[in-house]
Scaffold this active site. Structure first.
Site, PDB file in Angstrom:
ATOM      1  N   ASP A 211     -20.927  38.286 -15.279  1.00  0.00           N
ATOM      2  CA  ASP A 211     -21.954  38.799 -16.203  1.00  0.00           C
ATOM      3  C   ASP A 211     -22.557  40.162 -15.815  1.00  0.00           C
ATOM      4  O   ASP A 211     -23.781  40.345 -15.879  1.00  0.00           O
ATOM      5  CB  ASP A 211     -23.104  37.777 -16.342  1.00  0.00           C
TER       6      ASP A 211
ATOM      7  N   LYS B  72     -18.628  32.973 -22.429  1.00  0.00           N
ATOM      8  CA  LYS B  72     -19.312  31.683 -22.300  1.00  0.00           C
ATOM      9  C   LYS B  72     -20.664  31.740 -22.990  1.00  0.00           C
ATOM     10  O   LYS B  72     -21.227  32.817 -23.175  1.00  0.00           O
ATOM     11  CB  LYS B  72     -19.463  31.323 -20.822  1.00  0.00           C
TER      12      LYS B  72
ATOM     13  N   CYS C 236     -26.201  32.267 -13.128  1.00  0.00           N
ATOM     14  CA  CYS C 236     -24.771  32.181 -13.425  1.00  0.00           C
ATOM     15  C   CYS C 236     -23.887  32.243 -12.185  1.00  0.00           C
ATOM     16  O   CYS C 236     -22.846  31.584 -12.131  1.00  0.00           O
ATOM     17  CB  CYS C 236     -24.391  33.229 -14.458  1.00  0.00           C
TER      18      CYS C 236
HETATM   19  C1  VGL Z   1     -27.747  34.333 -17.146  1.00  0.00           C
HETATM   20  C2  VGL Z   1     -29.735  33.533 -17.933  1.00  0.00           C
HETATM   21  C3  VGL Z   1     -29.213  33.412 -19.199  1.00  0.00           C
HETATM   22  C4  VGL Z   1     -26.978  34.850 -15.981  1.00  0.00           C
HETATM   23  C5  VGL Z   1     -27.205  34.215 -18.405  1.00  0.00           C
HETATM   24  O1  VGL Z   1     -25.981  35.579 -16.189  1.00  0.00           O
HETATM   25  O2  VGL Z   1     -27.358  34.543 -14.828  1.00  0.00           O
HETATM   26  N1  VGL Z   1     -29.015  33.980 -16.921  1.00  0.00           N
HETATM   27  N2  VGL Z   1     -27.946  33.760 -19.427  1.00  0.00           N
END
Ligand code: VGL
Ligand code: ZN
Length: 210
Positions: free
Chosen positions: A14, A112, A157
């Site tokens: 991410d 995702k 994540c």
């Molecule tokens: C994430 C919160 C919501 C992350 C993704 O990548 O850690 N955190 N969506």
């Protein structure tokens, strides 16, 4: 010749605009992971990116829960869930990878969080802990037995990806300086403890790329 054997993959979690300064769910210093990740990636034959990829109105967005504020908790059918600001909406600029991230080496991008009613922190399973993303099968088909993980956010994540990787039988190394944390109510310290309890090795990029 990369120093890592073919059975070791690099999982980059991410590294998207919305998790970097100026983004909708900015992680403090989040863009600092980009040079670390770019330096490590050439050492691996298998590189996988994950991309948080929510439909508009996703169930994890506080905006769809009347009276709820971002970073508060709610109960979903699958368990407790943090409510987030709207972020990483499919096809928006915030969902794009950080512009300086070297994505050219990646063979696989796992998107995702695209089911409207289930969040997905982990690269392996959604937050119901049973719906698979398919990544375990992809890695196993390619003979991968060890994953090295970096990215955002360390305590969400990256944490869940590391725990689930252990669950599917992989050896796991997390690159501490290749991650940054959200740190919500002590979640950074808790994440470190949970990783160590699960047998995850947490180490620095210098030790890996020496
Ligand atoms: C994430 C919160 C919501 C992350 C993704 O990548 O850690 N955190 N969506
Ligand atoms: Zn998300």
């Amino acid at each position: 010749m990369p120093p890592y054997p073919e059975d070791t993959a690099f999982l980059i979690v991410d590294v998207q605009r919305d998790f970097c300064p100026g983004g909708a769910l900015a992680v403090a210093d989040g863009d600092a992971v980009v040079p670390v990740v770019n330096r490590l990636a050439p050492h691996f034959r298998t590189v996988v990116l994950t991309q948080d990829w929510h439909p508009p109105g996703h169930a994890s967005f506080a905006s769809g829960h009347p009276g709820a504020t971002p970073f508060s908790m709610t109960d979903m059918p699958y368990g407790p869930q943090v409510l987030w600001p709207d972020h990483c909406v499919q096809g928006t600029p915030g969902a794009a990878f950080h512009p300086d991230l070297d994505t050219a080496r990646a063979q696989m991008i796992v998107r995702k969080g695209f089911h409207p009613g289930i969040d997905s922190y982990s690269a392996f399973f959604e937050n119901d802990h049973t719906t698979p993303t398919g990544l375990a099968g992809y890695l196993s088909d390619r003979g991968v037995r060890h994953v090295v993980i970096a990215g955002l956010a360390f305590d969400f994540c990256v944490l869940w990806s590391a725990l689930d990787a252990r669950k599917v039988g992989l050896a796991v190394t997390v690159v501490e300086d290749g991650c940054r944390a959200i740190d919500l109510d002590g979640s950074l310290d808790a994440a470190m403890d949970r990783m160590r309890e699960a047998g995850v090795t947490v180490t620095g990029a210098d030790a890996l790329a020496a």
